[in-house]
Design a protein around this motif. Structure first.
Motif, short mmCIF file in Angstrom:
data_model
loop_
_atom_site.label_atom_id
_atom_site.label_comp_id
_atom_site.label_asym_id
_atom_site.label_seq_id
_atom_site.Cartn_x
_atom_site.Cartn_y
_atom_site.Cartn_z
N PRO A 16 0.84 -1.20 0.00
CA PRO A 16 0.00 0.00 0.00
C PRO A 16 0.87 1.25 0.00
O PRO A 16 2.03 1.22 0.41
CB PRO A 16 -0.80 -0.11 1.30
N PHE A 17 0.31 2.33 -0.49
CA PHE A 17 1.02 3.60 -0.52
C PHE A 17 1.26 4.06 0.92
O PHE A 17 0.36 4.02 1.75
CB PHE A 17 0.19 4.63 -1.29
N PRO A 18 2.47 4.50 1.25
CA PRO A 18 2.77 4.83 2.65
C PRO A 18 2.10 6.12 3.12
O PRO A 18 2.01 7.09 2.36
CB PRO A 18 4.29 5.00 2.64
N THR A 19 1.66 6.12 4.35
CA THR A 19 1.11 7.34 4.94
C THR A 19 2.22 8.16 5.60
O THR A 19 1.99 9.31 5.98
CB THR A 19 0.01 7.03 5.98
N THR A 20 3.42 7.58 5.72
CA THR A 20 4.56 8.27 6.29
C THR A 20 5.80 8.03 5.42
O THR A 20 6.03 6.90 4.98
CB THR A 20 4.85 7.78 7.72
N LEU A 21 6.57 9.08 5.19
CA LEU A 21 7.86 9.00 4.51
C LEU A 21 8.91 9.56 5.45
O LEU A 21 8.66 10.55 6.14
CB LEU A 21 7.89 9.89 3.27
N THR A 22 10.07 8.98 5.45
CA THR A 22 11.16 9.50 6.26
C THR A 22 12.41 9.60 5.40
O THR A 22 12.75 8.66 4.68
CB THR A 22 11.43 8.59 7.48
N THR A 23 13.06 10.74 5.47
CA THR A 23 14.34 10.94 4.79
C THR A 23 15.38 11.25 5.87
O THR A 23 15.05 11.26 7.06
CB THR A 23 14.28 12.09 3.77
N ASP A 24 16.58 11.55 5.46
CA ASP A 24 17.63 11.86 6.44
C ASP A 24 17.25 13.03 7.34
O ASP A 24 17.53 13.03 8.53
CB ASP A 24 18.95 12.18 5.74
N ARG A 25 16.60 14.04 6.76
CA ARG A 25 16.31 15.26 7.53
C ARG A 25 14.84 15.53 7.77
O ARG A 25 14.50 16.42 8.56
CB ARG A 25 16.90 16.47 6.80
N LEU A 26 13.97 14.79 7.10
CA LEU A 26 12.55 15.13 7.10
C LEU A 26 11.67 13.93 7.41
O LEU A 26 12.05 12.78 7.16
CB LEU A 26 12.16 15.69 5.73
N VAL A 27 10.49 14.22 7.91
CA VAL A 27 9.45 13.21 8.04
C VAL A 27 8.18 13.80 7.44
O VAL A 27 7.84 14.97 7.67
CB VAL A 27 9.24 12.75 9.51
N ALA A 28 7.52 13.00 6.63
CA ALA A 28 6.30 13.44 5.95
C ALA A 28 5.19 12.48 6.34
O ALA A 28 5.35 11.26 6.25
CB ALA A 28 6.51 13.44 4.44
N HIS A 71 -8.78 13.26 -1.15
CA HIS A 71 -7.98 12.56 -2.15
C HIS A 71 -7.45 11.24 -1.57
O HIS A 71 -7.53 10.20 -2.20
CB HIS A 71 -6.82 13.44 -2.64
N TRP A 72 -6.90 11.30 -0.36
CA TRP A 72 -6.43 10.07 0.29
C TRP A 72 -7.56 9.06 0.43
O TRP A 72 -7.38 7.87 0.14
CB TRP A 72 -5.86 10.39 1.68
N ASN A 73 -8.72 9.51 0.88
CA ASN A 73 -9.85 8.60 1.09
C ASN A 73 -10.33 7.98 -0.21
O ASN A 73 -10.69 6.81 -0.24
CB ASN A 73 -10.99 9.33 1.80
N ALA A 74 -10.32 8.74 -1.28
CA ALA A 74 -10.82 8.24 -2.56
C ALA A 74 -9.81 7.37 -3.30
O ALA A 74 -10.20 6.42 -3.99
CB ALA A 74 -11.22 9.43 -3.45
N HIS A 75 -8.50 7.68 -3.16
CA HIS A 75 -7.50 7.04 -4.01
C HIS A 75 -6.42 6.25 -3.28
O HIS A 75 -5.62 5.57 -3.91
CB HIS A 75 -6.82 8.09 -4.89
N GLY A 76 -6.35 6.40 -1.96
CA GLY A 76 -5.35 5.66 -1.20
C GLY A 76 -3.96 6.26 -1.24
O GLY A 76 -2.99 5.63 -0.82
N PHE A 77 -3.83 7.46 -1.77
CA PHE A 77 -2.56 8.19 -1.77
C PHE A 77 -2.88 9.68 -1.86
O PHE A 77 -4.01 10.07 -2.11
CB PHE A 77 -1.64 7.75 -2.91
N GLY A 78 -1.86 10.48 -1.64
CA GLY A 78 -2.07 11.93 -1.71
C GLY A 78 -0.93 12.68 -1.06
O GLY A 78 0.17 12.15 -0.88
N PRO A 79 -1.18 13.93 -0.67
CA PRO A 79 -0.13 14.78 -0.10
C PRO A 79 0.20 14.42 1.34
O PRO A 79 -0.64 13.93 2.10
CB PRO A 79 -0.72 16.18 -0.17
N TRP A 80 1.45 14.71 1.69
CA TRP A 80 1.93 14.57 3.05
C TRP A 80 2.32 15.95 3.59
O TRP A 80 2.77 16.81 2.85
CB TRP A 80 3.19 13.73 3.12
N THR A 81 2.22 16.12 4.90
CA THR A 81 2.77 17.28 5.57
C THR A 81 4.21 16.95 5.92
O THR A 81 4.50 15.88 6.44
CB THR A 81 1.98 17.61 6.86
N VAL A 82 5.10 17.89 5.65
CA VAL A 82 6.54 17.67 5.85
C VAL A 82 7.01 18.49 7.04
O VAL A 82 6.70 19.68 7.16
CB VAL A 82 7.33 18.07 4.59
N ARG A 83 7.77 17.83 7.92
CA ARG A 83 8.37 18.47 9.09
C ARG A 83 9.84 18.06 9.17
O ARG A 83 10.22 17.00 8.69
CB ARG A 83 7.65 18.05 10.37
#
Length: 176
Positions: free
Chosen positions: A3-15, A64-76
């Motif tokens: 499934p498309f992830p609801t969370t992404l993590t990079t070296d400096r960021l979490v989405a 969009h997330w509810n309809a398609h199972g993917f969409g935008p993330w908030t990045v911190r």
């Protein structure tokens, strides 16, 4: 297929998947900033956004997330959790054809740190999990050199110039 992830993590960021209930203040400030809102919504499109308009924008993310199972993330930022902005993939129409678009909106005080490139690349790594997707589009106004350079660093190439949403834009594409 994962499934498309609801969370992404990079070296400096979490989405994480955007949460209207807890993040409206951050987005209202982001969309009220002329440096950010100006390129997105020039004066002829209404300019900076009100809190209510920001809330509608966020509600669209959730729908969009509810309809398609993917969409935008908030990045911190991972270190301290400071709000960076938004990145994600979403459905759009380009030249009358349904497409998946990559997009990012970053707080002005976070520009110039490579965050947009970092998190857009992370988002694109998950694009192949969307069934049947061969490429992703992106667009930026023709005079937005920073956004265009970011997209090129992420592998996007010029496809066409067009008018979309009453804006002169460059459309770019990347294979996934």
């Amino acid at each position: 297929m994962a499934p498309f992830p609801t969370t992404l993590t990079t070296d400096r960021l979490v989405a994480t998947r955007t949460d209207l209930a807890t993040e409206l203040d951050d987005y209202a400030a982001l969309f009220a900033d002329p440096a950010v809102a100006g390129p997105m919504w020039p004066a002829h499109l209404g300019g900076v956004r009100t809190r209510e308009q920001s809330e509608q924008f966020l509600a669209h993310f959730d729908a969009h997330w509810n309809a398609h199972g993917f969409g935008p993330w908030t990045v911190r930022e991972r270190d301290g959790g400071a709000f960076v902005g938004q990145v994600g993939l979403g459905h759009t129409i380009v030249a009358g054809r349904a497409e998946v678009e990559a997009g990012f909106i970053l707080a002005h005080d976070r520009w110039g740190r490579g965050y947009a490139t970092e998190v857009t690349r992370a988002a694109l790594q998950h694009a192949p999990s969307l069934r049947g997707l061969a490429s992703v589009v992106a667009f930026a106004t023709r005079d937005n050199a920073r956004a265009l350079a970011t997209l090129e660093r992420c592998g996007f190439a010029h496809e066409a110039d067009a008018v979309m949403f009453e804006l002169d834009v460059t459309i770019l594409r990347v294979a996934v």
